[in-house]
Motif scaffolding. Structure first.
Motif, PDB file in Angstrom:
ATOM      1  N   SER A 194      76.072  67.247  46.236  1.00  0.00           N
ATOM      2  CA  SER A 194      74.762  67.631  46.769  1.00  0.00           C
ATOM      3  C   SER A 194      73.667  66.700  46.254  1.00  0.00           C
ATOM      4  O   SER A 194      72.768  66.332  47.002  1.00  0.00           O
ATOM      5  CB  SER A 194      74.441  69.092  46.484  1.00  0.00           C
ATOM      6  N   PHE A 195      73.746  66.275  44.991  1.00  0.00           N
ATOM      7  CA  PHE A 195      72.780  65.311  44.472  1.00  0.00           C
ATOM      8  C   PHE A 195      72.921  63.979  45.200  1.00  0.00           C
ATOM      9  O   PHE A 195      71.918  63.356  45.557  1.00  0.00           O
ATOM     10  CB  PHE A 195      72.958  65.117  42.970  1.00  0.00           C
ATOM     11  N   SER A 196      74.144  63.551  45.452  1.00  0.00           N
ATOM     12  CA  SER A 196      74.382  62.272  46.127  1.00  0.00           C
ATOM     13  C   SER A 196      73.782  62.239  47.524  1.00  0.00           C
ATOM     14  O   SER A 196      73.141  61.262  47.909  1.00  0.00           O
ATOM     15  CB  SER A 196      75.881  61.979  46.206  1.00  0.00           C
ATOM     16  N   PHE A 245      69.586  60.370  51.379  1.00  0.00           N
ATOM     17  CA  PHE A 245      68.559  60.578  52.394  1.00  0.00           C
ATOM     18  C   PHE A 245      67.167  60.192  51.885  1.00  0.00           C
ATOM     19  O   PHE A 245      66.329  59.747  52.658  1.00  0.00           O
ATOM     20  CB  PHE A 245      68.583  62.004  52.925  1.00  0.00           C
ATOM     21  N   SER A 246      66.931  60.327  50.603  1.00  0.00           N
ATOM     22  CA  SER A 246      65.660  59.887  50.033  1.00  0.00           C
ATOM     23  C   SER A 246      65.510  58.372  50.186  1.00  0.00           C
ATOM     24  O   SER A 246      64.472  57.881  50.631  1.00  0.00           O
ATOM     25  CB  SER A 246      65.572  60.274  48.565  1.00  0.00           C
ATOM     26  N   VAL A 247      66.544  57.647  49.825  1.00  0.00           N
ATOM     27  CA  VAL A 247      66.504  56.184  49.934  1.00  0.00           C
ATOM     28  C   VAL A 247      66.464  55.765  51.398  1.00  0.00           C
ATOM     29  O   VAL A 247      65.735  54.844  51.771  1.00  0.00           O
ATOM     30  CB  VAL A 247      67.700  55.548  49.189  1.00  0.00           C
ATOM     31  N   ALA A 248      67.210  56.445  52.242  1.00  0.00           N
ATOM     32  CA  ALA A 248      67.222  56.115  53.672  1.00  0.00           C
ATOM     33  C   ALA A 248      65.866  56.354  54.321  1.00  0.00           C
ATOM     34  O   ALA A 248      65.523  55.694  55.308  1.00  0.00           O
ATOM     35  CB  ALA A 248      68.298  56.933  54.388  1.00  0.00           C
ATOM     36  N   ASN A 249      65.076  57.274  53.777  1.00  0.00           N
ATOM     37  CA  ASN A 249      63.752  57.555  54.329  1.00  0.00           C
ATOM     38  C   ASN A 249      62.660  56.620  53.824  1.00  0.00           C
ATOM     39  O   ASN A 249      61.525  56.719  54.276  1.00  0.00           O
ATOM     40  CB  ASN A 249      63.348  58.999  54.021  1.00  0.00           C
TER      41      ASN A 249
END
Length: 81
Positions: free
Chosen positions: A56-58, A63-67
């Motif tokens: 779940s952390f991964s 998605f944080s980096v992808a955004n």
């Protein structure tokens, strides 16, 4: 966390502020919520909880980096709109 990193980096490194503050807050959230819910609430063994927490952390960090490009686009549109 974001504001503290901004004091440290100044106006530079927007990508770092965004992703570092998200990583720190998400690791705290993931550990607390998954331990409380899965181990404490459902009674799962920690041997089963750790892989779930890691996964779940991964995906949260992915998605944080992808955004990040979208984050930069929104900043650009806010400045020049």
């Amino acid at each position: 966390i974001y504001a503290w990193i901004k004091k440290w980096t100044g106006p530079r490194f927007l990508w770092f502020r965004n992703n570092a503050s998200t990583c720190i807050s998400q690791i705290i959230d993931t550990i607390l919520i998954d331990i409380v819910y899965l181990w404490g609430g459902l009674g799962m063994e920690m041997a089963h909880v750790w892989p779930i927490m890691l996964f779940s952390f991964s995906y949260k960090i992915f998605f944080s980096v992808a955004n990040t490009p979208i984050f930069y686009l929104m900043i650009y549109l806010a400045k020049y709109d």
